[in-house]
Design an enzyme around this catalytic site. Structure first.
Site, PDB file in Angstrom:
ATOM      1  N   ARG A  56      52.461  42.285  52.748  1.00  0.00           N
ATOM      2  CA  ARG A  56      52.354  42.317  51.149  1.00  0.00           C
ATOM      3  C   ARG A  56      52.180  40.771  50.803  1.00  0.00           C
ATOM      4  O   ARG A  56      50.912  40.432  49.760  1.00  0.00           O
ATOM      5  CB  ARG A  56      52.898  42.773  50.683  1.00  0.00           C
ATOM      6  CG  ARG A  56      52.901  43.677  49.132  1.00  0.00           C
ATOM      7  CD  ARG A  56      53.854  44.595  48.026  1.00  0.00           C
ATOM      8  NE  ARG A  56      55.002  43.993  48.329  1.00  0.00           N
ATOM      9  CZ  ARG A  56      55.607  44.186  47.858  1.00  0.00           C
ATOM     10  NH1 ARG A  56      55.636  42.950  46.845  1.00  0.00           N
ATOM     11  NH2 ARG A  56      57.469  43.923  48.172  1.00  0.00           N
ATOM     12  N   TYR A 108      28.410  45.475  34.749  1.00  0.00           N
ATOM     13  CA  TYR A 108      29.412  46.903  36.229  1.00  0.00           C
ATOM     14  C   TYR A 108      30.291  47.530  35.354  1.00  0.00           C
ATOM     15  O   TYR A 108      31.059  47.138  34.263  1.00  0.00           O
ATOM     16  CB  TYR A 108      30.139  45.793  36.888  1.00  0.00           C
ATOM     17  CG  TYR A 108      30.465  46.562  38.017  1.00  0.00           C
ATOM     18  CD1 TYR A 108      30.418  47.962  38.754  1.00  0.00           C
ATOM     19  CD2 TYR A 108      32.659  47.009  37.800  1.00  0.00           C
ATOM     20  CE1 TYR A 108      31.565  48.783  39.751  1.00  0.00           C
ATOM     21  CE2 TYR A 108      33.254  47.675  39.112  1.00  0.00           C
ATOM     22  CZ  TYR A 108      32.554  49.181  39.241  1.00  0.00           C
ATOM     23  OH  TYR A 108      33.120  49.625  40.302  1.00  0.00           O
ATOM     24  N   ASP A 181      31.648  37.275  36.368  1.00  0.00           N
ATOM     25  CA  ASP A 181      31.509  38.133  38.146  1.00  0.00           C
ATOM     26  C   ASP A 181      30.080  37.424  38.772  1.00  0.00           C
ATOM     27  O   ASP A 181      28.433  37.608  37.890  1.00  0.00           O
ATOM     28  CB  ASP A 181      31.463  39.381  37.245  1.00  0.00           C
ATOM     29  CG  ASP A 181      31.189  40.588  37.919  1.00  0.00           C
ATOM     30  OD1 ASP A 181      30.507  40.427  40.119  1.00  0.00           O
ATOM     31  OD2 ASP A 181      31.801  41.835  38.343  1.00  0.00           O
ATOM     32  N   LYS A 206      30.179  44.480  48.630  1.00  0.00           N
ATOM     33  CA  LYS A 206      29.040  43.814  47.941  1.00  0.00           C
ATOM     34  C   LYS A 206      28.221  43.272  49.608  1.00  0.00           C
ATOM     35  O   LYS A 206      28.244  43.007  50.436  1.00  0.00           O
ATOM     36  CB  LYS A 206      28.372  44.211  46.628  1.00  0.00           C
ATOM     37  CG  LYS A 206      28.807  45.208  45.918  1.00  0.00           C
ATOM     38  CD  LYS A 206      29.286  47.038  46.130  1.00  0.00           C
ATOM     39  CE  LYS A 206      29.288  47.476  45.283  1.00  0.00           C
ATOM     40  NZ  LYS A 206      31.135  46.805  44.597  1.00  0.00           N
TER      41      LYS A 206
END
Length: 393
Positions: A56, A108, A181, A206
């Site tokens: 983690r 988005y 972004d 993406k």
């Protein structure tokens, strides 16, 4: 475009960064790092570790991916997250109650939903502004503004923000984090950090991964204090990607430059066809001279990516019929994969938003977002042509 050539050494860096692995047990250095599934790592001595403690906190596959993404964005640090929305919400954790955020209005859907539905629970104020209009952006700053959230090109309307101009406006104030972004452009075509942006965000699902088989997000920065805070959020919130997903994205990155060139070449062919078709209107592609911000895109980007938007010149039912008639292009959400994907935006990724509000953004009821893949361009054009003819002729 910003320059005739691409970013120096991009393809070489994407293939080789973070890939040199030495295995003492087998005395070998693999060209491709293996998948490290172990969640724990041996201590040589009590209180002494070799950099890895618990997966983690950090995993070798994630470390390799983060090093590569940072390098490709021209940044020093990267934090990878379990999804793009996990990365978005992690940036929200950098704020405090009473802070104000300016977010571009064409953004988005997951970003808009976070600021509208989640952040407001923590007394964070958000203003949605057309950041492509610098005069409007300048008027939106308040005394408590702590974050400017840009997206360029925007999703889905493909508007371009003057990154250098937006940064200059924010720097007139104090203590404002500037986020960009960069999902649509990718670091192959645009590096926001070079314009003074503080934080670059990616939906890795993406273009960066590019194969529609991983959900992941990433943040790149040159600011060590931002990286340290995000690292703490990664560990303590637990929104980290698994080793196999990191391995897949590392693999996808190796062909990013090749894929983006093909996405762009195909998109131009499709956009040129759509622009002359009597069955479509309001065709937007950054590579077309007719795009209202084509010159700005040429100035600050090194290419135009593979995203197109247009409206079917007919009714909603005809737009639906067009999508149903497609035989090669997939009808679904998401984007940036090797396959071409189309959606009817008001009904698929902006459902629930009043059409009057969508009209203000330029999203008509027949608005199509098209992610152009790497198939043969002639097949894509033929597929669109026959579907349009079937729906509208």
């Amino acid at each position: 475009m910003a320059e005739d050539h691409r970013f120096k050494n991009f393809s070489t860096d994407s293939v080789h960064t973070g890939q040199d692995t030495f295995d003492a047990m087998y005395d070998c250095r693999s060209a491709i790092p293996p998948i490290y599934l172990s969640t724990i790592y041996r201590y040589p001595n009590a209180g002494e570790h070799l950099g890895y403690i618990y997966s983690r906190d950090l995993n070798p596959n994630r470390a390799a991916l983060e090093a590569t993404l940072a390098k490709l964005e021209g940044g020093k640090y990267c934090n990878a997250f379990s999804s793009g929305t996990a990365a978005i919400s992690s940036l929200g954790f950098l704020l405090r109650a009473g802070d104000h955020v300016i977010c571009t209005n064409d953004v988005y859907g997951g970003t808009a939903n976070f600021w509208r539905s989640i952040a407001n629970r923590f007394d964070i104020e958000v203003s949605f502004v057309d950041c492509a209009v610098l005069e409007d952006l300048d008027k939106a700053f308040k005394s408590n503004t702590k974050m400017l959230w840009l997206e360029s090109p925007t999703n889905p309307c493909l508007r371009v923000t003057d990154l250098e101009g937006a940064v200059a406006l924010a720097r007139k104030r104090e203590d404002i984090l500037i986020v960009a972004d960069n999902t649509f452009a990718t670091p192959y075509f645009q590096r926001p950090l070079s314009f003074g942006i503080d934080i670059v965000l990616h939906s890795v699902s993406k273009y960066i991964n590019g194969h529609s088989d991983v959900i992941m997000g990433a943040i790149v920065t040159n600011r060590e204090e931002v990286y340290d805070k995000l690292k703490s959020i990664q560990i303590n919130v637990g929104s980290i990607p698994g080793p196999f997903d990191c391995y897949l994205v590392n693999r996808g990155l190796k062909t990013l430059s090749v894929r983006m060139e093909r996405h762009q070449k195909n998109a131009m062919a499709v956009a040129e066809f759509l622009e002359q078709s009597p069955h479509t209107k309001n065709v937007k592609y950054l590579g077309l001279p007719s795009h209202p911000q084509h010159e700005l895109a040429k100035k600050q980007m090194k290419g135009f990516s593979g995203m197109i938007s247009f409206s079917v010149n007919g009714t909603v039912e005809q737009a639906k019929k067009f999508l149903k008639g497609l035989k090669v292009i997939l009808v679904t959400q998401s984007l940036g994969g090797i396959e071409s994907v189309a959606e009817l935006t008001p009904l698929m990724t902006r459902e629930g938003i009043d059409q009057a509000e969508l009209d203000k953004l330029g999203i008509s009821e027949t608005f199509i977002r098209l992610s152009v893949g790497i198939e043969d361009a002639a097949d894509l054009v033929a597929d669109i042509e026959q579907a349009l003819h079937e729906a509208l002729a």
